[in-house]
Design a protein around this motif. Structure first.
Motif, PDB file in Angstrom:
ATOM      1  N   ALA A   1     -18.223  -2.552  15.091  1.00 44.83           N
ATOM      2  CA  ALA A   1     -19.416  -2.492  14.243  1.00 44.83           C
ATOM      3  C   ALA A   1     -20.618  -3.105  14.945  1.00 44.83           C
ATOM      4  O   ALA A   1     -21.745  -2.650  14.774  1.00 44.83           O
ATOM      5  N   TRP A   2     -20.389  -4.123  15.730  1.00 49.97           N
ATOM      6  CA  TRP A   2     -21.482  -4.780  16.448  1.00 49.97           C
ATOM      7  C   TRP A   2     -21.996  -3.910  17.588  1.00 49.97           C
ATOM      8  O   TRP A   2     -23.198  -3.882  17.870  1.00 49.97           O
ATOM      9  N   GLN A   3     -21.124  -3.150  18.205  1.00 49.77           N
ATOM     10  CA  GLN A   3     -21.475  -2.384  19.395  1.00 49.77           C
ATOM     11  C   GLN A   3     -22.143  -1.056  19.064  1.00 49.77           C
ATOM     12  O   GLN A   3     -23.059  -0.632  19.757  1.00 49.77           O
TER      13      GLN A   3
ATOM     14  N   ASN B   1     -24.284   1.977  16.975  1.00 50.06           N
ATOM     15  CA  ASN B   1     -25.438   2.112  16.097  1.00 50.06           C
ATOM     16  C   ASN B   1     -25.277   3.218  15.072  1.00 50.06           C
ATOM     17  O   ASN B   1     -26.125   3.367  14.196  1.00 50.06           O
TER      18      ASN B   1
ATOM     19  N   LYS C   1     -20.101   2.243  11.655  1.00 50.62           N
ATOM     20  CA  LYS C   1     -20.184   0.909  11.055  1.00 50.62           C
ATOM     21  C   LYS C   1     -19.479   0.867   9.707  1.00 50.62           C
ATOM     22  O   LYS C   1     -18.766  -0.091   9.403  1.00 50.62           O
TER      23      LYS C   1
ATOM     24  N   ILE D   1     -14.727  -5.633  14.043  1.00 50.86           N
ATOM     25  CA  ILE D   1     -15.972  -6.403  14.058  1.00 50.86           C
ATOM     26  C   ILE D   1     -16.732  -6.115  15.344  1.00 50.86           C
ATOM     27  O   ILE D   1     -17.951  -5.901  15.331  1.00 50.86           O
ATOM     28  N   TYR D   2     -16.031  -6.070  16.456  1.00 53.69           N
ATOM     29  CA  TYR D   2     -16.669  -5.732  17.735  1.00 53.69           C
ATOM     30  C   TYR D   2     -17.200  -4.306  17.713  1.00 53.69           C
ATOM     31  O   TYR D   2     -18.287  -4.034  18.220  1.00 53.69           O
TER      32      TYR D   2
END
Length: 83
Positions: free
Chosen positions: A19-21, A23, A28, A16-17
């Motif tokens: 995918a958030w970090q 681009n 992702k 999750i981290y």
């Protein structure tokens, strides 16, 4: 067994981290595939603990079909970005 589930949830936070970090769409998609796999494994553990086969069947369907659909979506997004 609660400690096993807590450690699985903590391991779920890593993609999750990621995918958030990031681009990059491929990173992702890989992170989301990892999340789907980890949650379905958690569902299998819960189904064994509760002795509930219906939850286990759903988890097996997610394991077998879910990631294939996610990879097809990634290829579709890649082709749309190339046009």
């Amino acid at each position: 067994m609660n400690y096993v589930l807590i450690s699985m949830i903590l391991a779920l936070l890593i993609p999750i981290y990621e995918a958030w970090q990031d681009n990059n769409i491929w990173q992702k998609i890989l992170a989301f595939a990892s999340i789907a796999t980890k949650t379905s494994i958690m569902m299998l553990v819960v189904s064994v603990l509760r002795d509930d086969w219906s939850i286990g069947v759903v988890a097996v369907i997610i394991l077998s079909v879910g990631n294939a659909g996610l990879m097809l979506l990634a290829n579709l997004i890649k082709r749309l970005n190339e046009v």
